[in-house]
Design an enzyme around this catalytic site. Structure first.
Site, mmCIF file in Angstrom:
data_model
loop_
_atom_site.group_PDB
_atom_site.id
_atom_site.type_symbol
_atom_site.label_atom_id
_atom_site.label_comp_id
_atom_site.label_asym_id
_atom_site.label_seq_id
_atom_site.Cartn_x
_atom_site.Cartn_y
_atom_site.Cartn_z
ATOM 1 N N CYS A 72 35.237 40.764 35.508
ATOM 2 C CA CYS A 72 34.028 41.245 36.196
ATOM 3 C C CYS A 72 34.271 42.608 36.849
ATOM 4 C CB CYS A 72 33.590 40.213 37.232
ATOM 5 S SG CYS A 72 32.275 40.754 38.339
ATOM 6 N N CYS A 75 33.131 42.927 40.489
ATOM 7 C CA CYS A 75 34.051 42.186 41.371
ATOM 8 C C CYS A 75 35.212 43.089 41.803
ATOM 9 C CB CYS A 75 34.596 40.951 40.657
ATOM 10 S SG CYS A 75 33.348 39.722 40.222
#
Length: 326
Positions: A72, A75
């Site tokens: 991600c 993230c």
């Protein structure tokens, strides 16, 4: 907050280690080590460790859970921002990170459908949250909203000392008060606590010297006011003669209020608070006009020196009220 976060901790690792505090409960064996080099503010968790690391811990303070995955991109943008702001919050919140690739069940139970997702837990329940890589300013506002006031290490240290004192552990209390005074010289609560311990040990001169470091203040804490009152009483007692002679005088004349009054001062100095109160109450009952109600006035000084919650204060105050108002 633990000893590593507390600036009042000693060189050996802090009062919670040196003075016999119980170690924290063991974590799940599968839980990984803290992700930031051992700080208790930020750590990774597992499905097995979630209850201890998030649910139970959130009953003490707000815990943020960062749901993320290695693939991600957002993230990777959010995580360093989260960690930075959590550290700057100095204990207002803790951050627990959960890799949903390795541990998907918790995210599924919470209905998380996209990441990054941050959920704040308090008292074992989800409190608030956000999704996406927010800018640092918005992350800071979120933590401020859910975290509240950060723990004050000075207040925590003084609370630890008070708890140790209440438990009868005078050595621990003295060590904590000493650590506080090293970091914050003249702190009135620590001075009062340590000076009180000196008085308990019979070292009036040392207590007086320590007390001189803090100027008298109308708003001084009760710990300091109590010590000042105890020193004043000790000085009064030093001018009194042999208590055995006072007892003999009372045996000869039970109405010798001067002897009974002086004996009460000595009994208080020796720690016999109930006996001291009994003698002053005897005078109040017999003659309120003696020394212009001097026995009652002295009893009020005792109450100040003993503290409002001391058992002797509570008992004697009830009896005094009964005498005055019945």
């Amino acid at each position: 907050m633990n000893s590593r976060d507390n600036p009042f901790a000693g060189q050996s690792g802090g009062y919670d280690i040196s003075f016999g505090a119980q170690p924290p409960a063991a974590r799940e064996p599968a839980a990984p080590a803290a992700a930031n080099g051992g700080s208790d503010l930020i750590k990774d968790t597992t499905t097995a460790g979630f209850t201890a690391d998030v649910i139970q811990e959130s009953r003490k303070q707000t815990v943020l859970v960062d749901f993320w995955a290695p693939w991600c991109g957002p993230c990777k943008q959010l995580t360093p921002v989260l960690e930075k702001v959590v550290r700057e919050a100095r204990g207002a919140v803790k951050l627990v990170k959960m890799n949903i690739d390795d541990h998907p069940s918790i995210a599924g139970q919470l209905g998380i459908q996209s990441i990054p997702a941050v959920i704040a837990f308090r008292d074992g329940r989800p409190l608030d949250g956000f999704m996406g890589a927010l800018p640092e300013s918005q992350v800071r506002e979120f933590i401020k909203k859910v975290g509240g006031k950060a723990p004050d290490p000075l207040e925590e240290a003084l609370e630890q000392a008070a708890e140790a004192l209440a438990a009868g552990d005078r050595d621990t209390a003295a060590a904590i008060y000493g650590s506080v005074l090293e970091a914050v010289p003249g702190n009135a609560v620590a001075v009062g606590g340590l000076a009180g311990l000196m008085l308990d040990a019979g070292d009036v001169d040392a207590a007086r010297e320590l007390l001189s470091e803090v100027p008298a203040d109308e708003k001084e804490p009760p710990e300091l006011a109590s010590v000042r009152a105890r020193i004043a009483l000790a000085e009064e007692v030093s001018a009194i003669g042999d208590p055995r002679q006072l007892v003999h005088r009372l045996e000869t004349d039970p109405q010798d209020h001067d002897a009974r009054f002086d004996l009460a001062l000595i009994q208080n100095a020796q720690g016999d608070r109930m006996e001291a109160a009994d003698n002053l109450l005897h005078i109040v009952r017999a003659d309120r006009s003696w020394r212009d109600d001097g026995a009652r006035a002295q009893l009020l000084k005792f109450f100040e020196a003993w503290g409002m919650t001391d058992p002797a204060t509570l008992s004697a105050r009830r009896r005094l009220s009964s005498l005055l108002f019945s």
